[in-house]
Design an enzyme around this catalytic site. Sequence first.
Site, PDB file in Angstrom:
ATOM      1  N   ASP A 341      -3.264  -3.528   4.828  1.00 44.51           N
ATOM      2  CA  ASP A 341      -2.292  -3.468   3.735  1.00 44.51           C
ATOM      3  C   ASP A 341      -2.629  -2.331   2.738  1.00 44.51           C
ATOM      4  O   ASP A 341      -3.544  -1.400   3.032  1.00 44.51           O
ATOM      5  CB  ASP A 341      -2.097  -4.578   3.047  1.00 44.51           C
ATOM      6  N   ASP A 456       7.190  -0.909   5.244  1.00 44.19           N
ATOM      7  CA  ASP A 456       7.218  -1.861   4.293  1.00 44.19           C
ATOM      8  C   ASP A 456       8.211  -1.423   3.089  1.00 44.19           C
ATOM      9  O   ASP A 456       8.274  -0.028   2.922  1.00 44.19           O
ATOM     10  CB  ASP A 456       6.054  -2.526   3.745  1.00 44.19           C
ATOM     11  N   GLU A 459      13.772  -1.082   1.419  1.00 40.10           N
ATOM     12  CA  GLU A 459      15.182  -1.540   1.279  1.00 40.10           C
ATOM     13  C   GLU A 459      15.941  -0.538   0.592  1.00 40.10           C
ATOM     14  O   GLU A 459      17.394  -0.399   0.617  1.00 40.10           O
ATOM     15  CB  GLU A 459      15.179  -2.837   0.270  1.00 40.10           C
TER      16      GLU A 459
END
Length: 854
Positions: A341, A456, A459
């Site tokens: 991550d 990730d 949006e």
Amino acid sequence: MVSAQQCDQPLKEARFDCHPESSVSERKCLARKCCWKPVIPFIAQSSTNHSMDAVELNVPWCFYPRDFPTYQIKTNESTPFGQRLTIIKQQSTYMPNEILSLTVDLIYETAQRFRLRIYDPTRNRFEVPLQVPVIQTKVNATDYEVIITQIPFAILVKRKSNGITLFDSSVSPLIYADQFIRFSSYLSSPFLYGFGEHRQPFLINVTNEWRKLTFWTRDFPPLEHINLYGVHPFHINIEPTANFHGHFFLNSNAMDIDLQPLPAITYTTIGGIIDLYLFTGPTAQDVIQQYWEVIGKPLMPPYWSLGFHLCRYGYNSIEKLRTVIQRMHDAEFPYDVQWTDIDAMSSHLDYTYDKINFNGLPDLVRALQAEGKHYVNIIDPGISSTQPSGSYAPYDDGLKRAIFMTKFNSTEPIIGKVWPGLTAFPDFTNENSIEWWTNIAATFHDTVPFDGIWIDMNEPSNFVDGSQDGCTNNSLDNPPFVPHVLGGSLSAKTLCPSAQHALSSHYNLHNMYGYFEARATNLALKTIRRKRPFVLSRSSFAGSGQYTAHWTGDNRATHTDMYFSISAILSFNMFGIPNVGADVCGFELETTEELCTRWMQLGAFYPFMRNHNDLNMKDQDPAVFSWKAQQIMKQALIMRYSLAPFWYTLHHQATMISRTLVQPLHFEFPNDDNTVGIDKQFLIGRAILVSPVLFPLATKVRAYIPQDVWYEFPSGIKITTVGIFTELDAPLDKINVHVRGGFIIPMQIPGDNLMMGRGNPFTLLVAQSMSENATGNLFWDDGDSLDSIETRNYNYFEFSCSSNILTINATVANYKDSPMNLELIRVLGVAKTVTRVTSSTFNTYDLKSHKQKL
């Protein structure tokens, strides 16, 4: 003043909201020349299950009168594709800049697909930049009939065979303004599936309720009643006759969709045009296939991505990462993909790694790859804009190429704030961005040879509203109507709608940001690795499955989240992104050993399986738990790995013939009313039924076993109680899985990971039907090539069992690079004592049919 007669609407269910904004009042309602009749909500208690139903919550108090102004047909002409109408309205109503003259195209695209387009003929309005089929010639023989009403204008579409209504716009007035478009239709029933991305039960039942669903991509942990990461305005409506049909509203602007118990549906969008597809099915899989023909079929994933993936936010150091990898190795868990991550980045900068805390990461990745494993790293769209000039190529080169989104009426990048601080945002609708994205990814790949990319925060997410400088006061940033988005503003925790892309404004393209990033990332990986790409994206739009897999975002370690993962995975299979999963054991909050064990059992039957958790949470990789829990989790993984050839064949069918990987029982058993809405069980393909435990400390599971022949997996014991709900024993070490009679399941003896086990022997599990028949198939290639399907460099086998004869037919046998040895044929449902088994020699490269007597 509206007359009482025009407001005489005895059915509250038939009211259509004339004031969808909040803070409605009688004064505001009457100013719109609408009807005002307050309703006092009450709660009704169900007499059957003692539940409380909100039967009158959200009933509109302000609604359209019968004579509310709407359109009428001025001209009607035949065209090669169907019909073209001109419709006009005599007067404006309550929204600014109403368009009083519109063109309506009725396009008879196929026998099962009808398209309705309504647009302004005098001005090019934004249209969704998807490559959908362009039909120039009307198909004459259709499953549907279209009836047009002239005054007031309305369109009715019916199923020819039985007259069931598929679409009927007469139910409510059409409103068509520059930034407010609203139209409605009757539904065939109050039972629907679809409408993503929302956290909700799989079945949407509006028998007793009004429901509002909002579509505007947003970074927020999944909760009910809010807009989430993706936008999929597609649904399947159940018909009273057990048929299905579907609607797809091709529109990427912010929208609300209202459902009410009439039953009826209302679409409200703030831009674009009306572009509505109707799919007549009649089966649910037919509807999905017809939908995928419009949006594009899903990509074929690399074989290794079907294995178990492991990640966490908070390894924090390469020593910790090595410890986890070694722990998994020592415990002998099969797993294929290690992830990192953002904590592995240098200062959260894309395409970097922390050379202090993760010193040696490139060598670690190469060591994993030498063992047949793979590595995936995370990339966020926000590119740091504050690094010293010349020190950070992604920003420097992006500026030179002018590929960042810009402020309204400016060439200056719009600046937001994400993990690395102030950031610019790539405009992936700009074709120049693909070369830039590919180059910076390739440069990093030269150092850290990743196998896939996790995109990730796309949006896109922003830690400030709009930008560091705020937004404008123009109508894009402050439209006359804002759908019911989380935060109340289109710029809440994202970019200003007025920001500019190459194709249009962010106002029009916000919902497609993840789609275009997934496309660019997919193309970059093809160029860099020259192999089949693996992309995982959080945000998605209709058609994203052509480029990416998906996971359900920042879920929590709760049994409720585990339950909702099933409906999400069923829905995304409908939406054309069948390679989908949820963070196993939960991302946020601390998991427990019992929850994680149950979730690992369930996750073993997700199409995409990744265990991932949050910063500062305890480790939850399988090897960290007790020896007993490890053995249970290991058995679940072994089941997954043994079924990998079956999963891979299902992916091939999805890519080639538009079949879902997983589906609800209702889609396979549409005439069985007991299956309607079941979302605590699901089917893999048509052949495997999974009934997980979803409640804490439970040792039994209530399950429905449809009327058919079923065998326990892996024991092979035949089930005798079918066609009813039953309680199945489910101690902690068991997940209830059943194989359906009539199917042949290709399996393989698992290895340490999928690539290491590719040469292992195969098994055929033959589950006989009541008539002692069964069929199946197997697709097999090298698992990684870009063009194996196009070049037919694969093997494809068809299996059939009848009259005690198993026939194996290799219809394509061109892949010869690894052995395919069939070691075991296991037959379930043999009623008589077996006295003799004969077998012919089986050669995978011989195209002749082979028969084996059972």
